[in-house]
Design an enzyme around this catalytic site. Sequence first.
Site, PDB file in Angstrom:
ATOM      1  N   ARG A   1      32.623 -51.531 113.706  1.00 22.08           N
ATOM      2  CA  ARG A   1      31.665 -51.565 112.616  1.00 22.08           C
ATOM      3  C   ARG A   1      30.785 -50.324 112.623  1.00 22.08           C
ATOM      4  O   ARG A   1      30.678 -49.613 113.629  1.00 22.08           O
ATOM      5  CB  ARG A   1      30.764 -52.806 112.726  1.00 22.08           C
ATOM      6  CG  ARG A   1      31.483 -54.138 112.644  1.00 22.08           C
ATOM      7  CD  ARG A   1      30.479 -55.283 112.647  1.00 22.08           C
ATOM      8  NE  ARG A   1      29.685 -55.294 113.864  1.00 22.08           N
ATOM      9  CZ  ARG A   1      28.548 -55.972 114.030  1.00 22.08           C
ATOM     10  NH1 ARG A   1      28.055 -56.675 113.014  1.00 22.08           N
ATOM     11  NH2 ARG A   1      27.907 -55.958 115.171  1.00 22.08           N
TER      12      ARG A   1
ATOM     13  N   THR B   1      34.917 -53.884 122.136  1.00 20.36           N
ATOM     14  CA  THR B   1      36.368 -53.672 122.115  1.00 20.36           C
ATOM     15  C   THR B   1      36.850 -53.294 123.504  1.00 20.36           C
ATOM     16  O   THR B   1      37.896 -53.749 123.975  1.00 20.36           O
ATOM     17  CB  THR B   1      36.723 -52.583 121.097  1.00 20.36           C
ATOM     18  OG1 THR B   1      36.194 -52.938 119.816  1.00 20.36           O
ATOM     19  CG2 THR B   1      38.222 -52.420 121.001  1.00 20.36           C
TER      20      THR B   1
ATOM     21  N   SER C   1      29.753 -40.764 123.037  1.00 17.41           N
ATOM     22  CA  SER C   1      28.371 -40.681 122.578  1.00 17.41           C
ATOM     23  C   SER C   1      27.681 -42.032 122.610  1.00 17.41           C
ATOM     24  O   SER C   1      26.466 -42.107 122.823  1.00 17.41           O
ATOM     25  CB  SER C   1      28.324 -40.094 121.165  1.00 17.41           C
ATOM     26  OG  SER C   1      28.998 -40.933 120.238  1.00 17.41           O
ATOM     27  N   ASP C   2      28.426 -43.125 122.417  1.00 12.54           N
ATOM     28  CA  ASP C   2      27.793 -44.443 122.496  1.00 12.54           C
ATOM     29  C   ASP C   2      27.377 -44.769 123.930  1.00 12.54           C
ATOM     30  O   ASP C   2      26.296 -45.330 124.162  1.00 12.54           O
ATOM     31  CB  ASP C   2      28.733 -45.519 121.939  1.00 12.54           C
ATOM     32  CG  ASP C   2      30.083 -45.561 122.639  1.00 12.54           C
ATOM     33  OD1 ASP C   2      30.469 -44.561 123.300  1.00 12.54           O
ATOM     34  OD2 ASP C   2      30.778 -46.588 122.529  1.00 12.54           O
TER      35      ASP C   2
END
Length: 376
Positions: free
Chosen positions: A54, A215, A190-191
Amino acid sequence: MTSPRNTQSPGRGLGTDTATAESRGPGTVDEGAPNGERASDGPRVLLVDAGNSRIKWALAPAARPAEWRASAPAFLASGAVDHAEWRTLATQIRAGWSALASGTGGDAHFAPNTTPLALGQGGQDDGFICPAPASVWLTNVAGDAAEQAVRMTLQTLWGMASADWLQVLRASESRAGVRNGYQTPSQLGSDRWASLIGAHAAWPGEHLLIVTLGTATTVEALRADGDYLGGLIAPGPALMLQSLAQGTAQLPTLDAAMPSGGQDFARSTTEAILRGCAAAQAGLVERSLAQLQAQLGAPVRCVLSGGARHALAQTLSVPYTEHDQLVPAGLYEVALRAAESPDSQAASLTAPVAQGGATRTSAGARRDAGHARRGT
């Protein structure tokens, strides 16, 4: 046996406490203000997290609120859309901004809307026009298409002038008090980088094991002084269940959101699958926590984040703290520090960065920093 749980305050969802997110309180409607904005309103920062499933967004004050706590973030408005529905992202953001301006935001979390806005129009027919953000920050692990979707969203809301506003967070050697221990720092997602920054801001001075279940399941080891010691990546709960269903002839496809039922040995195939996959996730976390505590010779706080973290609720046998918004909290910390120290922000953007198949020059990057400061 009941799994022990940390009773400290968990991280709240985006926009679950609007009052504490405002630096000066909710404020009142100023009838003379444009678009019905409250007199206490100030410039906003738009935060966007393009994950594997998302695109999530949040609005926050451009200046650090006095009551802001990264351990329990409360943003002004938020929402999320599936990647396939990215054309409705502009509708959501505009609805959130409009609700803030009118003082009717409620919990300020906006569900998917099936009516996309026309490109370049921004939905101005009802008289409300989104004010220009002070800056826009993005974490993106979903590739060029996701970044392009965000850029198209910005153009829908604010036209071509928004082309230079977007600041894309990429892992670097150090940022916001965190030092990257990867051999090649830019390879860190980056997350994950934003999560490290958010966790360090939330619990400064504490050793942390940061577990994000989505995920994929990622495990990060962060020392109290901000040194990132490295991490692990494994399939997330849903991927584990899918692999069993796809790789065997007779096992069913199960939903990772289904409760596993606890830690006992199962007495049905469904429970055996759910408990087995949950135990595998829990084993990864518990082993990593024990390893890090032995390595550091000190207590370590275990932090659970990510949309699939509830899969461990009945299985994990170590204390933990939940935080459901580490990525936007970290992204916000980066945005705040960039606004507070614009010169250091400009310096950090001097290297060329790939963007949309092209490479921006250092001059272009510095121009971006200027746009972020001026909100133009």
